[in-house]
Write a protein that holds these residues in place. Structure first.
Motif, PDB file in Angstrom:
ATOM      1  N   TYR A  17       8.614  -3.461  -5.864  1.00 10.91           N
ATOM      2  CA  TYR A  17       8.309  -2.959  -7.207  1.00 10.91           C
ATOM      3  C   TYR A  17       9.557  -2.652  -7.994  1.00 10.91           C
ATOM      4  CZ  TYR A  17       8.917   1.365  -4.707  1.00 10.91           C
ATOM      5  OH  TYR A  17       9.428   2.351  -3.918  1.00 10.91           O
ATOM      6  N   LEU A  27       5.333  -4.955  -0.365  1.00 10.48           N
ATOM      7  CA  LEU A  27       5.313  -4.514  -1.763  1.00 10.48           C
ATOM      8  C   LEU A  27       6.726  -4.475  -2.320  1.00 10.48           C
ATOM      9  CD1 LEU A  27       3.852  -3.076  -4.225  1.00 10.48           C
ATOM     10  CD2 LEU A  27       4.329  -0.940  -3.055  1.00 10.48           C
ATOM     11  N   LEU A  85       4.031   6.029  -4.778  1.00 13.53           N
ATOM     12  CA  LEU A  85       4.818   4.841  -4.430  1.00 13.53           C
ATOM     13  C   LEU A  85       5.734   5.148  -3.248  1.00 13.53           C
ATOM     14  CD1 LEU A  85       5.931   3.211  -7.820  1.00 13.53           C
ATOM     15  CD2 LEU A  85       4.447   2.222  -6.099  1.00 13.53           C
ATOM     16  N   TRP A  99      -3.469  -1.276   0.487  1.00 12.10           N
ATOM     17  CA  TRP A  99      -2.783  -0.798   1.692  1.00 12.10           C
ATOM     18  C   TRP A  99      -3.796  -0.503   2.807  1.00 12.10           C
ATOM     19  CZ3 TRP A  99       1.025  -1.196   4.606  1.00 12.10           C
ATOM     20  CH2 TRP A  99       1.325  -0.244   5.581  1.00 12.10           C
ATOM     21  N   PHE A 144       5.054  -5.328  -8.114  1.00 13.70           N
ATOM     22  CA  PHE A 144       4.527  -4.321  -9.032  1.00 13.70           C
ATOM     23  C   PHE A 144       5.585  -3.959 -10.070  1.00 13.70           C
ATOM     24  CE2 PHE A 144       3.582   0.173 -10.108  1.00 13.70           C
ATOM     25  CZ  PHE A 144       2.396  -0.080 -10.773  1.00 13.70           C
ATOM     26  N   PHE A 167      -3.727   1.414 -11.229  1.00 16.01           N
ATOM     27  CA  PHE A 167      -3.030   0.750 -10.118  1.00 16.01           C
ATOM     28  C   PHE A 167      -2.835   1.685  -8.925  1.00 16.01           C
ATOM     29  CE2 PHE A 167      -1.673  -2.163 -13.596  1.00 16.01           C
ATOM     30  CZ  PHE A 167      -2.351  -3.276 -13.119  1.00 16.01           C
ATOM     31  N   ILE A 188       2.801  -8.340  -2.896  1.00 18.13           N
ATOM     32  CA  ILE A 188       2.545  -7.723  -4.200  1.00 18.13           C
ATOM     33  C   ILE A 188       3.858  -7.435  -4.916  1.00 18.13           C
ATOM     34  CG2 ILE A 188       1.733  -5.611  -5.331  1.00 18.13           C
ATOM     35  CD1 ILE A 188      -0.441  -5.491  -3.294  1.00 18.13           C
ATOM     36  N   LEU A 237      -3.393  -0.117  -5.509  1.00 14.01           N
ATOM     37  CA  LEU A 237      -2.344  -0.167  -4.481  1.00 14.01           C
ATOM     38  C   LEU A 237      -2.790   0.526  -3.193  1.00 14.01           C
ATOM     39  CD1 LEU A 237       0.832   0.475  -6.663  1.00 14.01           C
ATOM     40  CD2 LEU A 237       0.244  -1.645  -5.507  1.00 14.01           C
ATOM     41  N   LYS A 238      -3.435   1.688  -3.333  1.00 14.49           N
ATOM     42  CA  LYS A 238      -3.916   2.409  -2.135  1.00 14.49           C
ATOM     43  C   LYS A 238      -4.931   1.562  -1.385  1.00 14.49           C
ATOM     44  CE  LYS A 238      -4.297   6.933  -3.962  1.00 14.49           C
ATOM     45  NZ  LYS A 238      -4.981   8.212  -3.893  1.00 14.49           N
TER      46      LYS A 238
END
Length: 561
Positions: free
Chosen positions: A467, A465, A449, A415, A432, A407, A430, A411-412
């Protein structure tokens, strides 16, 4: 439901059905052949049905030995995946089940080996009894024939021979013992526990496959199990002549006077395994060639809890999200290759992996990098990209333990795509969820993160995002520190803005919250974690999907990294 599974895995289901079907066909066909064929009438007189059990299992052993190498030709699979890039993604994805199929074939080999060995132990015992029998029964008479020449039927020629003697002095006996031991060692040393904790043990023991194939090819050469020769069948057919064998007088005159003659069943294992062995040799040559290409280590980062990050570059290397590479460090071990999930995004100008200390090899690698930068060889990338993540407006990503690694890349990449206003990105939100016992080994992921969170806040996209970190292992020192810093805006354990939750997620509440926030969306649920978690997430997806086609739907995807 079963229907959904078949739609998504039709290729796997077809392969499985074909494999099972061919095994059943081979076993049944050859069992009936050796149980009924007239050429083996006299062989059956001594051995009974154990002959058919031994021969039918041998055919299936040959078939599965032919298949076992194919799923581990990873460059070949990558090539196949590349050539079927126009195929549907589900098909490409199913090429990633290669190791599952490899294990399935291995279990079949283990089962068939047991059947084959037990059948032959019965056979040896019966050969022995027939040889020692002093009566005028058919097995006894057959066992005394042609002891001097090469036309014999019973391979045991003296009364002193034991089963152990045959097992350790004949070619089939000795190779049988050796390849069975090799198989037992390979199967027992490839359990999840050993692979995770003692990779070297698994890696080196698995190279016994060389012994296995060498033994397999030699195994049938001596031809101890025999049948009546074509010529002898024409002269003295068992259906007419068998009854005369036990009651013959010296001055015999009729057409059945001549003794039946016997010859070997030709060895054929080599015909089955020759092509896969040649393919595998090509595969290994390709691996050596790819490993020679120069890898430049651009940056080495030592994270807390002994996690090493390597940022590398290699000419012509292009990766996709969710892929993995094999890494070798000749200074530590020229033979060992270890798989690592890529943690960089395709948009970055390097590729990276995070290596945590788990076993001798990783420990030595981390120690070496702390004093110098050794030469690194890389093979890959492998695996199908997890591009499905970008296809959903709302994505729920669940990473458990080490399963959080892929992930980082996902995630990167999301972005970067989001920043570049990439048209292929449909994602608007998203969620997470990160489940782990303790964050120690994943401090690097925390930092990632935190930096993503900061970038999103700076560009006014803080709500892109959301999370949650669930700490499933509770520790009193953490508890005390939480009590002290209860009113801080960032989190005590991770230093992140969003609070850490102790214990396991209540999935029903999480799904209900997402469904309420996105009443008309299609939500993709992605897991990289254990099977038990997959089951409960699947269940939640079904429970919270609306029957109304215009309302919220949850689709479950499990990644096999």
């Amino acid at each position: 439901t079963m229907g959904n599974w078949l739609v998504n895995h039709w290729f796997s289901a077809a392969v499985l059905a074909a494999w099972l079907g061919i095994n059943i066909f081979l076993f049944t066909y050859y069992f009936l052949f050796f149980d009924r064929d007239e050429q083996y009438f006299y062989t059956r007189a001594i051995l009974g049905s154990a002959l058919a059990w031994a021969r039918a299992s041998a055919k299936c052993l040959n078939f599965n030995s032919m298949l076992i190498l194919l799923p581990v030709c990873r460059n070949l699979l990558s090539f196949l995946r590349g050539t079927c890039s126009c195929c549907r993604r589900t098909l490409r994805k199913q090429l990633d089940h290669n190791l599952t199929f490899h294990k399935l074939v291995a279990y079949a080999l283990a089962l068939l080996t047991a059947v084959h060995t037990i059948a032959h132990l019965f056979n040896l015992e019966r050969y022995n009894q027939s040889q020692q029998a002093t009566d005028s029964s058919l097995p006894a008479v057959l066992s005394k024939m042609h002891l001097q020449g090469s036309k014999w039927l019973n391979p045991i020629h003296s009364n002193q021979t034991t089963v152990e003697y045959v097992a350790f002095t004949t070619i089939p006996g000795l190779t049988g013992v050796i390849i069975t031991l090799a198989l037992i060692l390979m199967v027992t040393s490839s359990t999840e526990f050993i692979r995770r904790n003692y990779f070297e043990l698994f890696w080196y023991t698995h190279h016994l496959f060389l012994v296995y194939f060498a033994g397999l090819v030699i195994h049938g050469i001596a031809g101890l199990v025999r049948g009546q020769t074509e010529q002898s069948m024409a002269e003295v057919h068992p259906y007419h002549c068998a009854e005369y064998l036990t009651q013959r007088d010296q001055n015999c005159t009729h057409s059945c006077c001549k003794d039946p003659e016997f010859g070997s069943i030709p060895a054929e294992s080599w015909k089955w395994v020759l092509a896969p062995i040649i393919l595998y040799v090509f595969e290994r040559i390709l691996r050596v060639w790819r490993a020679q290409q120069k890898v430049v280590v651009k940056k080495v980062v030592m994270h807390p809890a002994r996690v090493l990050e390597l940022q590398m570059q290699k000419k012509g290397f292009s990766m996709e999200v969710g892929q993995y590479i094999f890494v070798n460090c000749p200074a530590i071990s020229p033979l060992e290759w270890h798989p690592f999930t890529l943690t960089s995004a395709p948009e970055e100008d390097f590729f990276s992996i995070h290596i945590r200390a788990a076993g001798d090899w990783t420990e030595r690698l981390i120690d070496t990098f702390q004093s110098e930068t050794p030469r690194i060889e890389v093979d890959g990338p492998f695996g199908t990209a997890s591009e499905d993540v970008f296809q959903y407006e709302v994505a729920m990503l669940v990473g458990a333990g080490i399963g959080v690694t892929p992930f980082a890349s996902v995630l990167k990449s999301i972005w970067y795509k989001f920043q570049q206003a990439d048209q292929t990105l449909k994602t608007k939100k998203i969620y997470f969820y990160w489940l782990c016992r303790d964050t120690g080994a994943f401090a690097w992921f925390n930092d990632l993160l935190a930096s993503l969170e900061q970038k999103m806040t700076e560009s006014g996209k803080a709500d892109f995002l959301t999370y949650r970190l669930f700490l499933t292992g509770w520790d009193t020192s953490i508890a005390n520190s939480v009590a002290l810093h209860f009113d801080t805006a960032t989190d005590t354990v991770t230093g992140l803005r969003h609070k850490t939750i102790f214990g396991r997620p209540m999935w029903n509440m999480e799904f209900a919250a997402v469904a309420a926030a996105h009443p008309r969306s299609v939500v993709g649920v992605f897991l990289c974690g254990p099977e038990a978690l997959a089951k409960s997430l699947k269940k939640s997806c079904h429970q919270h999907s609306s029957l109304d086609p215009r309302k919220v739907k949850f689709y479950f995807n499990k990644e096999n990294f």
